[in-house]
Design an enzyme around this catalytic site. Structure first.
Site, PDB file in Angstrom:
ATOM      1  CE1 TYR A   1      -1.866   0.144  -7.466  1.00 41.58           C
ATOM      2  CE2 TYR A   1      -1.745  -2.185  -9.508  1.00 41.58           C
ATOM      3  CZ  TYR A   1      -1.075  -1.233  -9.447  1.00 41.58           C
ATOM      4  OH  TYR A   1      -0.074  -0.946  -9.458  1.00 41.58           O
ATOM      5  CD  GLU A   2      -1.946  -4.673  -3.476  1.00 46.86           C
ATOM      6  OE1 GLU A   2      -1.949  -5.219  -2.159  1.00 46.86           O
ATOM      7  OE2 GLU A   2      -1.002  -4.781  -4.159  1.00 46.86           O
ATOM      8  N   GLY A   3      -6.596  -2.435  -1.615  1.00 42.14           N
ATOM      9  CA  GLY A   3      -7.211  -1.906  -1.110  1.00 42.14           C
ATOM     10  C   GLY A   3      -8.013  -0.363  -1.901  1.00 42.14           C
TER      11      GLY A   3
ATOM     12  NE  ARG B   1      -4.057  -1.797   2.190  1.00 40.75           N
ATOM     13  CZ  ARG B   1      -5.215  -2.061   2.485  1.00 40.75           C
ATOM     14  NH1 ARG B   1      -4.982  -1.556   3.789  1.00 40.75           N
ATOM     15  NH2 ARG B   1      -5.942  -3.257   1.723  1.00 40.75           N
TER      16      ARG B   1
ATOM     17  CD  GLN C   1      -5.825   1.649   1.846  1.00 38.40           C
ATOM     18  OE1 GLN C   1      -4.553   1.797   2.970  1.00 38.40           O
ATOM     19  NE2 GLN C   1      -5.624   0.582   0.703  1.00 38.40           N
TER      20      GLN C   1
END
Lengths: 596, 596
Positions: free
Chosen positions: B438-440, B297, B445
């Site tokens: 992506y990656e949350g 992230r 977040q």
């Protein structure tokens, strides 16, 4: 169906906000009241949803192609275009004497929104043809009108606007294409035009190019530009097609979006000169072109609204279907459809609030245009014309800026699937990105808003509109509900910000033009936010009046209006700060080029 | 050169804002002071600019291709990857005992920015490998570390993260892949994983997949997920490669952007089961995966900064070259390069202010990470760790939201050319769009920011940072200049908005979670705007101190900081209003599904 035109919402705006009954009271529009509008919109919704929308994805996957100077439109487009023109849709707002339906712009506008929502690439072709028709009707001779307009309305031919050259985009003073008089009333046209939308294609038998060029000895700059008709095929006296003219498509562009719409590079005169016919008088071409451009700019604003609505519809459908994560309030023990999640609600609410606000303002502008053309009283006409002209750069600039945010939120609602092209959300994001650029970038619209629309009349129209907003605020204040109070508070603050900025612009535009123009786009956005917020206020009031008739529909309208205040109008103060803080002697205006 | 890493700006942040000397005072980092950083950054800038950036356009035009289960990377990528790993860059921040360079995260971070600015698709491969290395180092056995990490650092092998399944994206509770113990310490893994970045390719001889799956009888939900190593090729005892494992790439996605980066669908166990090795303990997979995710992230945040800077550089170059229209202040009688126009200045200023602010905050966060790992005092470590963890969702969320705006402005500066793919500005716009997903997603977040980072400690870290901001405001107040006064005013207001929102979150998260989470993304944006504004304030103070050393450089820093206040921090109030106005009983939260 991938696109369902929001006819009910559109009719709500026509009736409650844009005053269709006042338009239907104009001479010639007696038949164009609410019932007619409803019938027309229903019919157009079918065409858009069933015929044109299904081609949208295909146009993106298999764009128009160029080969040896000829452009082949995406499969299915030509047949759909046939259906479109045979239904009389190209002539919707054009005079009956040339084969049109002679309906008000107010009724045509929702139809234009639908077509663009259905398929932006497709709808560009009729949009450009509309512009050519308007220019010919305004500045053409009777013979020119008779020769070209009926064929454009019937869709046998289509029209284009040829302004841009490699060195001359926003800056038309740099146009170099030239037109040499032949002594027989015709001209020979030479030059290269780029970014010509639907500049070449196989959907119609002829293409009528309207081309800006300079005659010999014309003054430099924009005062030396003339406008010419250059048909792809010359037209015989009897109206049949003659020889191929010396205009050729040498390539089409590979673009981020609207891929089915061929963007042509047109070469004029490589084989001795393209035959052209002067429209109106020499050196007044820019003035005539502005007729097309104003119509086209309004139309591009509607494109923004249309794509925004389409993106919203797609996002809503996905949010109701995609299951992911439990609700944060613990109301379900299992994973829920994502429309349960507050942030998805916020995104959908933002998309819808922006779209509804922009739609309302645009339709209201269309009604002003109708009143400006058709009202019996010249003073009333002038007042409506002034308001319409004030609103055009805002409708164009704001609708096309907001659609980028809306389409981006549409991608975001889809999560990872939004980034995958097969999903389709990304196409709206790509397609929409041209809208704040073509027919004049947002900065060009903002310059127009400052120069011609705010400063020239000393802020008269701006202040008149602020006066109307104050009345809406007062009505909201008396409306009692918490939603009305919330919106009133935000609308009042926003209007105050806009008033402060108008004063700033008027006071400083001569003294410190750099400072004022550094805030031009923020000013346009502020005006868009506040004027759309005004319409949301009027919508809230109407929905409170009508609430008992349809709790679900009006309840949503009220909630979205409140949300608009809290999430969109709330941005007004920040824009005001940015605009008022501009000073010629500080910040980025003062940096030297090497400091960037 | 299409990308010139802003080494001078980066070093300014390392020295003046992120405190590289304090990091170099940590045990083991004695050699990693400013001079080392400068040498490393210069070297990396060369690699990024000369080797990796030139492949960026080609990767977009000729993406990675899939055929019969094998993926071929864009021509040139494999050779560039060789050069990258041979230069030791994959091991930059990893331990020397496994072949790494053991440099601080603070020094690695600008390098990561450069690689991503140069070529986002390319840089994703090392980014994922970094995540795999971190997870193995944290939770792997010594044998696992020795077996995999040196090969990952040398670039002979690369790593992936396998979380997502068709029904399980943000919601990992829905993961269905399963792992059956074989009694010999190994497992057989079955399932389908999607969206696996660089999940299959030909740039390295092996790929180490880290895979989330459930063991038999594991608890439901996220507490029943374990993490497995599933190498593409099994590894013999001597470290040589053995049999092909039962994991196969069945397709790659057709995406909006980062087209050179293959996004794989991986099928595990279609031929009897893929051999997997448990990492750490069963059912603790999510915990270990979060180690990778936190690193990833942060890295994605740097991708946002990198692409933003690249888009800025391209826009500046075009603005200095493109001639169009006369200056509004009449200072030239001829058309000028568009960098003369105030709105272009505003756009470039916005792009740069957002980029510099996000860069500064990210580097500061990296320094906190170094101090959290390396400081001698456990309390100091804990304090820095808490700050770092607070900042990660903001660095990720804010940098990736702002880059969409920056890349969009980059397109806009180019006008019509921005929409033409050959220009290249559109690629950044497309590539960047994945970063907030992506990656949350940003909402994920923001949930992290609210739940784990704000509520769990009762707002302690948030308030501590607000205390530091107050000190910066005070210093700005004493700094005298108009720029400092302007920024102080905006920073104070922004900090007050943030403080109000933190209080709102703490007071209402239990009572009315829907209302709080409806403002989650606005809260994250507000935090990003204010914390980056804080860094801009610190930068302004540093540049005023150093002004005489370099008028041009520091003059620009001061102007951009002031601009940040007036154009970016000024948005804080609107976000506060949006957040505080959320109420569970009104607005879009209350609409029924059919009302959307």
């Amino acid at each position: 169906m991938s696109y369902l035109a929001p006819v009910k919402d559109m009719l709500f705006v026509l009736k409650e906000l844009a005053g269709i009954e006042a338009v239907a009271a104009l001479p010639g529009f007696e038949e164009a009241g609410f019932d007619t509008a409803q019938a027309v919109l229903d019919e157009c919704a079918k065409l858009a949803g069933e015929v044109i929308a299904p081609l949208n994805v295909e146009g993106d996957r298999a764009p128009s192609t160029w080969r040896d100077g000829a452009v082949t439109a995406t499969a299915g487009f030509a047949a759909a275009f046939r259906q479109f023109v045979e239904g009389g849709w190209q002539g919707l707002q054009h005079p009956a004497e040339y084969g049109g339906q002679a309906l008000p712009k107010l009724v045509a506008t929702p139809c234009i929104e639908m077509l663009n929502a259905a398929n932006l690439s497709f709808a560009l072709c009729p949009l450009l043809t509309d512009g050519a028709i308007e220019a010919l009707l305004t500045a053409g001779t009777e013979a020119q009108k008779m020769r070209y307009v009926p064929k454009l309305i019937s869709g046998e031919w289509t029209g284009t606007m040829n302004l841009t050259e490699p060195q001359a985009g926003s800056d038309l003073a740099l146009v170099r294409s030239r037109a040499e008089p032949q002594g027989d009333g015709t001209y020979r046209v030479f030059g290269t035009k780029i970014f010509i939308t639907w500049g070449e294609h196989d959907m119609a038998e002829n293409i009528v190019h309207l081309v800006l060029a300079r005659t010999p000895n014309a003054p430099e700059g924009v005062k030396g530009i003339s406008l010419f008709i250059v048909p792809k095929f010359l037209v015989n006296e009897d109206g049949t097609l003659g020889a191929r003219n010396d205009v050729h498509c040498v390539s089409i562009e590979h673009k981020l979006g609207i891929k089915a719409s061929p963007t042509a590079v047109l070469q004029y005169g490589d084989h001795g000169g393209a035959t052209g016919y002067l429209i109106g008088e020499e050196n007044r071409g820019l003035e005539y072109m502005f007729i097309m451009m104003n119509a086209a700019r309004f139309g591009v604003g509607m494109q923004g609204v249309g794509v925004a609505d389409r993106a919203y519809q797609k996002a809503v459908a996905y949010a109701k279907e995609r299951v992911q994560s439990r609700p944060v309030d613990g109301s379900l023990k299992t994973s829920a459809t994502i429309i349960h999640h507050p942030d998805v609600r916020r995104m959908l609410g933002t998309m819808r609030a922006l779209t509804e606000g922009a739609r309302a303002l645009a339709y209201v502008a269309a009604a002003h245009s109708d009143l400006a053309h058709g009202h019996a009283d010249a003073d009333v006409r002038a007042r409506h014309q002034a308001i319409y002209e004030f609103l055009v750069p805002i409708v164009k600039g704001w609708s096309t800026e907001m659609v980028n945010d809306v389409a981006s939120l549409g991608v975001q609602v889809h999560g990872g699937m939004g980034f995958i092209e097969e999903t389709g959300a990304a196409q709206y994001y790509r397609d929409a990105r041209i809208l704040a650029i073509y027919e004049g970038t947002t900065a060009i619209q903002a310059n127009d808003l400052i120069g011609r629309k705010t400063v020239r009349d000393g802020g008269a129209v701006a202040k008149a509109l602020l006066g109307e907003i104050a009345q809406t605020c007062e009505a909201l204040g008396q409306a009692g509900s918490a939603a009305a109070q919330s919106l009133r508070a935000q609308l009042e603050k926003g209007a105050q910000s806009l008033a402060n900025v108008v004063d700033f612009v008027l006071a400083n535009v001569k003294r410190d033009p750099n400072a004022v123009f550094a805030g031009s786009v923020p000013y346009l956005k502020l005006a868009g936010i506040v004027l759309c917020g005004w319409q949301m206020g009027r919508a809230l009031l109407a929905s409170q009046r009508e609430f008992e008739q349809d709790l679900e529909f009006h309840g949503a309208k009220i909630a979205i209006a409140q949300f608009y205040g809290e999430h969109v109008l709330a941005q007004a103060g920040g824009l005001e700060t940015a605009i008022l803080s501009a000073r010629g002697d500080a910040s980025v205006l003062a940096l030297s080029e090497v400091q960037f």
